[in-house]
Scaffold this motif. Structure first.
Motif, PDB file in Angstrom:
ATOM      1  N   THR A   1       5.065  -8.611   5.726  1.00  0.00           N
ATOM      2  CA  THR A   1       5.390  -7.533   4.773  1.00  0.00           C
ATOM      3  C   THR A   1       4.764  -7.865   3.428  1.00  0.00           C
ATOM      4  N   ALA A   2       4.221  -6.851   2.773  1.00  0.00           N
ATOM      5  CA  ALA A   2       3.599  -7.045   1.448  1.00  0.00           C
ATOM      6  C   ALA A   2       3.818  -5.799   0.598  1.00  0.00           C
ATOM      7  N   GLU A   3       3.850  -6.002  -0.707  1.00  0.00           N
ATOM      8  CA  GLU A   3       3.937  -4.894  -1.660  1.00  0.00           C
ATOM      9  C   GLU A   3       2.533  -4.328  -1.839  1.00  0.00           C
ATOM     10  N   VAL A   4       2.382  -3.060  -1.500  1.00  0.00           N
ATOM     11  CA  VAL A   4       1.055  -2.433  -1.477  1.00  0.00           C
ATOM     12  C   VAL A   4       0.988  -1.339  -2.534  1.00  0.00           C
ATOM     13  N   ARG A   5      -0.119  -1.270  -3.249  1.00  0.00           N
ATOM     14  CA  ARG A   5      -0.315  -0.241  -4.268  1.00  0.00           C
ATOM     15  C   ARG A   5      -0.508   1.132  -3.624  1.00  0.00           C
ATOM     16  N   VAL A   6      -0.044   2.155  -4.359  1.00  0.00           N
ATOM     17  CA  VAL A   6      -0.220   3.538  -3.914  1.00  0.00           C
ATOM     18  C   VAL A   6      -1.118   4.249  -4.911  1.00  0.00           C
TER      19      VAL A   6
ATOM     20  N   GLN B   1       4.470   3.937  -7.236  1.00  0.00           N
ATOM     21  CA  GLN B   1       3.215   3.248  -7.509  1.00  0.00           C
ATOM     22  C   GLN B   1       2.964   2.120  -6.508  1.00  0.00           C
ATOM     23  N   THR B   2       4.039   1.642  -5.930  1.00  0.00           N
ATOM     24  CA  THR B   2       3.922   0.613  -4.866  1.00  0.00           C
ATOM     25  C   THR B   2       4.951   0.910  -3.788  1.00  0.00           C
ATOM     26  N   VAL B   3       4.724   0.350  -2.621  1.00  0.00           N
ATOM     27  CA  VAL B   3       5.671   0.476  -1.531  1.00  0.00           C
ATOM     28  C   VAL B   3       5.509  -0.741  -0.624  1.00  0.00           C
ATOM     29  N   LYS B   4       6.601  -1.166  -0.068  1.00  0.00           N
ATOM     30  CA  LYS B   4       6.526  -2.304   0.849  1.00  0.00           C
ATOM     31  C   LYS B   4       6.044  -1.827   2.229  1.00  0.00           C
ATOM     32  N   VAL B   5       5.049  -2.535   2.715  1.00  0.00           N
ATOM     33  CA  VAL B   5       4.452  -2.178   3.996  1.00  0.00           C
ATOM     34  C   VAL B   5       4.584  -3.374   4.950  1.00  0.00           C
TER      35      VAL B   5
END
Length: 356
Positions: free
Chosen positions: A251-256, A272-276
């Motif tokens: 799992t990583a915090e990914v920019r949107v 602005q970010t979401v955990k993927v």
């Protein structure tokens, strides 16, 4: 009466009836030669003696060793059946026997273990007039054992590794049948050294379940070669290998990032970010995390005018740059911990801004 002189009578005795006497002498010589030439003749021949148990369904010959031999081996050597037999008898009978039986062989039926004097055994079926003078080796020892049948589990012999991301355990390997019946000497089968293995099955690079109809079996641990399958068809089995995906996840915090159609000018407010979270083989998951850290993987959301109302983009409105996600990680293995929420409305420009 006149008397015949002695000298005359002597001459008649030695030289009278010459033809009959010569005939008798020739016949005597022929008879003597025939009688002399057909008595007491010896001949040594190579032969084979087969050692067999009295009941092939209940007994088996486990071992046969030489005890006493001059030419055919040393004490302790395995007795292969080869021997040298010296025969005695009339010359013509021996000659006829050699012509009629160029391959000289015999058989001994054994009921129990022990020593055997080969000369004394009733191994050979000889014509009348021929006798055995000697056999080399003279003495052997034979070990007899009971025949026994047992069930043995079949063990699969598998080599290689499936394609990366797949694995299997012993529980995923199925054999049909999974056991087999063996028959052999009791002394050998009562231990656990006898095993039954499949031929080697190579699973290198497979990514789908494997099924093989006819897999040969082999018996190991039997140096005597006396253990066999009860039935010829017992030497086969069917094999199946089921695969499991060997996956890991991260799992990583990914920019949107939001993108709009050309010509649209929207004021966008949203996550602005979401955990993927992704799952796949370890190599691909590590590469994905590296791409996130280095800014090569981020989510793209195609935004539309929502008139300032909050909304969630549909699945086809969320994507990422091609190549930023390893190809073996499919879209269904990419999970967002929440649904992206955003709002967008057109930016109203003042008259001055419009004129500019």
């Amino acid at each position: 009466m006149n008397k015949t002189p002695f000298s005359v009578r002597a001459m008649e005795f030695f030289f009278g009836n010459t033809r009959n006497k010569l005939t008798s002498m020739v016949l005597a010589v022929v008879v003597w030669a025939y009688a002399f030439g057909n008595t007491g003749h010896e001949e040594t021949r190579e032969a084979i003696i087969l050692i067999e148990p009295s009941s092939s369904e209940e007994l088996v010959i486990v071992d046969q060793r030489i005890i006493d031999s001059r030419i055919m081996g040393q004490p302790g050597d395995f007795f292969s059946g080869n021997c040298r037999v010296t025969l005695s008898g009339p010359r013509n009978v021996l000659a006829r026997f050699s012509e009629e039986s160029p391959l000289f062989s015999g058989k001994l039926i054994i009921e129990k273990s022990g020593q055997i004097q080969l000369r004394n055994g009733d191994a050979f079926d000889l014509p009348v007039g021929i006798t055995i003078q000697s056999v080399d080796p003279a003495t052997i020892t034979v070990e007899v054992d009971q025949l026994e049948s047992v069930e043995r589990e079949i063990r699969p012999l598998i080599s290689g590794q499936p394609l990366a991301g797949f694995q299997f355990t012993s529980e995923d390997v199925a054999l049909d049948p999974s056991t087999v019946t063996l028959i052999g000497p009791k002394s050998i089968l009562e231990g656990d050294q006898i095993k039954v293995l499949t031929r080697e099955i190579d699973v290198s690079g497979i990514s789908e379940p494997l099924a093989i109809e006819d897999v040969d079996l082999r018996i190991t641990g039997d140096d005597s070669k006396l253990v066999r399958f009860l039935l010829p068809e017992n030497g086969m089995t069917k094999l199946k290998v089921e695969l499991r995906q060997n996956l890991t996840e991260a799992t990583a915090e990914v920019r949107v990032r939001y993108i709009v159609d050309e010509g649209d000018d929207l004021d966008i407010r949203g996550d602005q970010t979401v955990k993927v979270t992704v799952n796949g083989i370890e190599e691909d998951v590590l590469q994905w995390k590296k791409n996130v850290t280095e800014g090569r993987f981020y989510l793209l959301v195609r935004a539309t005018d929502t008139n300032g109302n909050s909304m969630n983009p549909s699945d086809d409105q969320v994507y990422w740059l091609e190549g930023s996600l390893p190809s073996r990680i499919t879209r269904d293995r990419v999970k967002l911990d929440k649904i992206i929420l955003y709002s967008a409305e057109k930016i109203v420009k003042s008259v001055e801004e419009s004129s500019q």
